[in-house]
Design an enzyme around this catalytic site. Structure first.
Site, PDB file in Angstrom:
ATOM      1  N   GLY A 156       0.774  -1.237   0.000  1.00 24.55           N
ATOM      2  CA  GLY A 156       0.000   0.000   0.000  1.00 24.55           C
ATOM      3  C   GLY A 156       0.806   1.288   0.000  1.00 24.55           C
ATOM      4  N   THR A 157       2.012   1.273  -0.580  1.00 31.22           N
ATOM      5  CA  THR A 157       2.763   2.535  -0.621  1.00 31.22           C
ATOM      6  C   THR A 157       2.088   3.548  -1.554  1.00 31.22           C
ATOM      7  OG1 THR A 157       4.258   1.851  -2.406  1.00 31.22           O
ATOM      8  CG2 THR A 157       4.960   1.383  -0.141  1.00 31.22           C
ATOM      9  N   HIS A 188       0.567   1.473 -13.172  1.00 34.09           N
ATOM     10  CA  HIS A 188       1.377   0.333 -13.633  1.00 34.09           C
ATOM     11  C   HIS A 188       2.853   0.737 -13.603  1.00 34.09           C
ATOM     12  CE1 HIS A 188       2.293  -3.387 -15.612  1.00 34.09           C
ATOM     13  NE2 HIS A 188       3.104  -2.722 -16.419  1.00 34.09           N
TER      14      HIS A 188
HETATM   15  C1  GAR Z   1       3.296  -1.001  -7.415  1.00 34.69           C
HETATM   16  O1  GAR Z   1       4.577  -0.938  -7.981  1.00 34.69           O
HETATM   17  C2  GAR Z   1       2.229  -0.993  -8.498  1.00 34.69           C
HETATM   18  O2  GAR Z   1       2.531  -0.167  -9.588  1.00 34.69           O
HETATM   19  C3  GAR Z   1       2.265  -2.435  -8.916  1.00 34.69           C
HETATM   20  O3  GAR Z   1       2.418  -3.154  -7.713  1.00 34.69           O
HETATM   21  C4  GAR Z   1       3.077  -2.342  -6.745  1.00 34.69           C
HETATM   22  C5  GAR Z   1       2.204  -2.238  -5.503  1.00 34.69           C
HETATM   23  O4  GAR Z   1       2.869  -1.587  -4.469  1.00 34.69           O
HETATM   24  N1  GAR Z   1       1.074  -2.779  -9.632  1.00 34.69           N
HETATM   25  C6  GAR Z   1       1.062  -3.609 -10.659  1.00 34.69           C
HETATM   26  O5  GAR Z   1       2.037  -4.209 -11.041  1.00 34.69           O
HETATM   27  C7  GAR Z   1      -0.296  -3.785 -11.344  1.00 34.69           C
HETATM   28  N2  GAR Z   1      -0.141  -4.310 -12.658  1.00 34.69           N
HETATM   29  P1  GAR Z   1       2.087  -0.888  -3.262  1.00 34.69           P
HETATM   30  O6  GAR Z   1       1.126  -1.918  -2.676  1.00 34.69           O
HETATM   31  O7  GAR Z   1       3.186  -0.559  -2.291  1.00 34.69           O
HETATM   32  O8  GAR Z   1       1.374   0.327  -3.783  1.00 34.69           O
END
Ligand code: GAR
Length: 207
Positions: A14-15, A112
């Protein structure tokens, strides 16, 4: 006029949700308000981030709903109940069906971690995206915020930001830099942009 009600859908750390919460507390999400955080993973740390920020949370899993159809139905009900105008996928690691997305044209945003159309589509998520970028040998990658339609990572692009690959990068170091330099910057910007558009459309309808 009421601000655009936002739901953020998460699966992990969830950053990106945090970047949205921080933008909201700095007053940068002027036209929107995060009203609900939904996770499809019960233990996701993103849920704790939401709770710390006093944002209501819900956990909806495919397993509890007996499959994809029930899962999407439960999502639709939760979104309708909270009167959500804009859905933001922030590290939401499940593909939504065309049946679901057709209900929300230009109302679902996704972040993305690459410059679409590179390193995107089914199976390209999280660290895998950065592994693919490094093994291809590109010198520039980045992040994209786009509207979500029935094609995975195929909807209209709203914002993109490039990030340079550095010597010695690993998927992990690259992931972190793409988040810091691109995702956490353009996701809140896009959220504000679309929240403002939605508010303006509502105002016009009430004229
Ligand atoms: C992020 O890098 C987001 O862009 C990616 O997963 C990570 C989640 O991090 N999403 C994808 O790859 C979707 N295709 P987070 O939970 O720390 O926001």
């Amino acid at each position: 006029m009421k601000k655009t009600s936002i739901a953020v859908l998460v699966s992990g750390g969830g950053t990106n949700l945090q970047a949205l919460i921080d933008a909201q507390s700095r007053g940068e999400l002027e036209h929107g308000e995060i009203k609900l955080v939904i996770s499809n993973k019960p233990g996701a740390y993103a849920l704790e981030r939401a709770e710390k920020a006093d944002i209501p949370t819900k956990v909806i899993t495919r397993k509890d709903c007996g499959g994809q159809e029930g899962f999407e139905q439960a999502l639709r009900e939760a979104l309708a109940e909270a009167e959500i105008d804009l859905i933001i996928l922030a590290g939401f690691m499940t593909i939504l069906s065309a049946d679901f997305t057709k209900n929300y044209p230009r109302r679902i945003l996704n972040v993305h971690p690459a410059l679409i159309p590179s390193f995107c589509g089914k199976g390209m998520y999280g660290l895998r995206v950065h592994e693919a970028a490094l093994s291809y040998g590109v010198k520039v990658t980045g992040a994209t915020v786009h509207f979500v339609n029935e094609i995975p990572d195929g909807g209209e692009i709203l914002l993109q930001k490039p990030v340079y690959i550095e010597a010695g990068d690993t998927p992990e170091t690259l992931q972190r830099r793409v988040m810091e330099q691109a995702e956490w910057v353009i996701l809140p910007q896009a959220a504000e942009l679309v929240s403002r558009q939605i508010m303006e459309e509502k105002e016009k309808r009430h004229d």
